[in-house]
Write an enzyme that holds these catalytic residues in place. Sequence first.
Site, PDB file in Angstrom:
ATOM      1  N   LYS A 355       0.852  -1.203   0.000  1.00 57.35           N
ATOM      2  CA  LYS A 355       0.000   0.000   0.000  1.00 57.35           C
ATOM      3  C   LYS A 355       0.884   1.249   0.000  1.00 57.35           C
ATOM      4  CE  LYS A 355      -0.321  -0.292   5.045  1.00 57.35           C
ATOM      5  NZ  LYS A 355      -1.150  -0.760   6.162  1.00 57.35           N
ATOM      6  N   ARG A 449     -10.692  -0.314  14.979  1.00 58.40           N
ATOM      7  CA  ARG A 449     -10.604   0.497  13.760  1.00 58.40           C
ATOM      8  C   ARG A 449     -11.569  -0.087  12.728  1.00 58.40           C
ATOM      9  NH1 ARG A 449      -4.895   0.969  10.532  1.00 58.40           N
ATOM     10  NH2 ARG A 449      -5.366  -1.220  10.110  1.00 58.40           N
ATOM     11  N   TYR A 581      15.761  30.904   2.911  1.00 60.00           N
ATOM     12  CA  TYR A 581      14.596  31.648   3.400  1.00 60.00           C
ATOM     13  C   TYR A 581      14.783  32.034   4.858  1.00 60.00           C
ATOM     14  CZ  TYR A 581      11.749  30.431  -0.686  1.00 60.00           C
ATOM     15  OH  TYR A 581      11.238  30.316  -1.938  1.00 60.00           O
ATOM     16  N   MET A 630      10.650  24.055  -1.086  1.00 58.42           N
ATOM     17  CA  MET A 630       9.705  23.096  -1.653  1.00 58.42           C
ATOM     18  C   MET A 630      10.427  22.084  -2.542  1.00 58.42           C
ATOM     19  SD  MET A 630       6.294  23.838  -3.918  1.00 58.42           S
ATOM     20  CE  MET A 630       5.346  24.633  -2.649  1.00 58.42           C
TER      21      MET A 630
HETATM   22  C1  LIG Z   1      -0.464  -1.687   6.899  1.00 58.70           C
HETATM   23  C2  LIG Z   1      -1.014  -2.930   7.370  1.00 58.70           C
HETATM   24  C3  LIG Z   1      -0.204  -4.065   7.487  1.00 58.70           C
HETATM   25  C4  LIG Z   1       1.285  -4.038   7.299  1.00 58.70           C
HETATM   26  O1  LIG Z   1       1.877  -3.507   8.451  1.00 58.70           O
HETATM   27  P1  LIG Z   1       3.462  -3.503   8.669  1.00 58.70           P
HETATM   28  O2  LIG Z   1       3.620  -3.171  10.090  1.00 58.70           O
HETATM   29  O3  LIG Z   1       4.004  -2.468   7.772  1.00 58.70           O
HETATM   30  O4  LIG Z   1       3.940  -4.849   8.326  1.00 58.70           O
HETATM   31  C5  LIG Z   1      -0.811  -5.250   7.820  1.00 58.70           C
HETATM   32  N1  LIG Z   1      -2.131  -5.311   8.046  1.00 58.70           N
HETATM   33  C6  LIG Z   1      -2.952  -4.233   7.981  1.00 58.70           C
HETATM   34  C7  LIG Z   1      -4.386  -4.391   8.250  1.00 58.70           C
HETATM   35  C8  LIG Z   1      -2.406  -2.996   7.656  1.00 58.70           C
HETATM   36  O5  LIG Z   1      -3.199  -1.930   7.590  1.00 58.70           O
END
Ligand SMILES: *Cc1c(COP(=O)(O)O)cnc(C)c1O
Length: 690
Positions: A355, A449, A581, A630
């Site tokens: 992700k 969550r 800056y 930037m």
């Molecule tokens: C991001 C995420 C992971 C991976 O977590 P890491 O600590 O980076 O290995 C696994 N499961 C869920 C549900 C996540 O949101």
Amino acid sequence: MSGGRAALDRFRLLAAALVVAIHTSPLAGVSEAADFWLTRVLARIAVPFFMMVSGYFLARRDWAGTGKFLRKTLALYAAAVVLYLPVNFYNGGFSAAGWLRRLLVDGTLYHLWYFPAVLLGVLIARQLARLGMPAALAAAGALYLAGLGGDSWYGVFTRAPALRLLYDGFFSVCPYTRNGLFYAPLFLLLGAAGIRLGRRAALVGTALSLGVMSAEAFWLRALGAQRHDSMYLALPVLMICLFSLLLEENTGEKRKFRAISMLIYLLHPMLIILVRGGAKALGLERLLIADSLIHYAAVLAGSVLCACVLYRLRLLRPRKDARAWRELDCGALRHNAAVLQAALPEGCALMGVVKADAYGHGAAQAARALQGAGVRAFAVACVAEGIALRRVGVRGEILVLGYTPASETPLLRRWKLSQTVADAAHGRALAAAGGPVRIHLGIDTGMHRLGIPAGDYAAISEIYSYKNLRVCGVFSHLCVVDSLAAADVAYTGEQLARFYETVGWLREHGYPTGKVHIQASYGVLNLPGQACGYARVGIALYGVRSSNGPVRSQLDLRPALAVRARITSVRLVAAGDCAGYDRAFRAERPTRVAAVSIGYADGLPRELPKRGGKVLVRGQECALIGRLCMDQALIDVTEVPEAAAGDVVTLIGCDGGAVLRAEDLAAQCGTITNEILSRLGQRLPVVERR
Ligand SMILES: *Cc1c(COP(=O)(O)O)cnc(C)c1O
């Protein structure tokens, strides 16, 4: 880009000139035998050579670039087909069936047979290469021998009536055996084998086999055996020797020659038409056409000129390492995947969490590298990320960890993505959206969550009651497993207990769970040995930890990312003067200040200079100074007097013996590595190191 002798790339130009000779017969005015030798014997090395270089470079990357090669070749072929459409019309065109056959087998103009041949040839060669080189070469050699009987050895082979029947049957469908089935695979694989005979042997072998092939060709011609004249028994031997000789000499590359030789090849039939047409129009037939050598020279010069002009007009793409970039070490990624997989119990597979652009590493590149290392399951945050993976050829399971509105279920189906059920209402909505959805059932064991609360069996049974929802997995997420504090360890214990209790209940009641999973990176590091189907590993896969805190198991993981930029300008700032800056930097001594081409828009925290941020220049640490801009940064290079514009500046990663760890940078800025990495900007191109 060059450096050294680019023997292979230079020979491409010669090979292109030989192909032009085949189609213009430069020695026709000298003697028929000389013309035969030049165009039907010597020039027959050109196409096998092009195929061998393709095979050589594809195999050097373990055929990983095959898809890209095929796409590029298809695009070139398409361009050539369009370019020569007017000529096809002028020549009277073909029937629809004839057109299709030419498009797929013979090429739509006489020289274009190369494209369908190399496309099919590469597919066959890659498949054969899986058998191992000796078997692959034997199979391709057998195909070549079969093809030989339909080419220059036709008259000899077809003395046997059965063979004559066989070949003539084949020729009623396809006019030549010099194609992607009989001809291309052998030369592609001989290139892939990269045989090296040593310089002397290669030189002697080239001369001898050229002699033998010449004798073979003249003998077959005298016999009247030749149906065509592209394939000889001695040709593969000649090509092995010649290619080996070129490999011995090859110490550099000249990409320009690759493009120009291909353009000469594509364009020369057009130039033949233009030279002939032009000569007629201007009344110069005597000069330009009658003398075969001058005709050849005119066509060749015209082709080279057009190729050079087109080459200068080509689309120029910026170099990836021109300004600032992310460098992905695919070897480190593969290594980490292997180490993590080995740390998991039997039956538990690694799910690569890619992700947020693979935590800033480049999702497409990272996922492809992991796929190459045998990873067959991936996790992303949203549908768009899942689609992006499919588009670059990622197969297997892709789980969307975040919420997806029920209205997007057609996308889940279209791209074969699995969806996390965020809660009972989400499950209901997904089920009602119409059409089946693959889901992983999220269980909330204490993070609060996403997921249906552990033990809420009514809500869980409801999910199973929907025919549209296919449960492919049941999972939960741990929220303090990165901590080794007693209270946190106890909380993790409770989470685990709730999860396995729910899984146990499902099994007891005959509900299929699919793959069960609860560990993320810190789950693997601090709670090894969970009997699960997957471990969803993100940060550890990239060879870094979220923070510098202690963990239970020490795995040999290697950081896969470096972030680099360049010095753009160096100047001397007098003592007492300021820079940047807000006049935030004030020189206490005469200071050499360098501007660097990276800034906070690329994902660096703006407070990094204030927090003691460092960079590496020529393997030495230099301080970031003033305010981060930037798109630019300032650094103090007083202690690195050689530092100059163009130098590479490392912000994360190794340079020489020195290293800047992402974990330290995160600690300086009071955050975790995950945040620093996932915020790296899309403006930083990903440079892959294989
Ligand atoms: C991001 C995420 C992971 C991976 O977590 P890491 O600590 O980076 O290995 C696994 N499961 C869920 C549900 C996540 O949101």
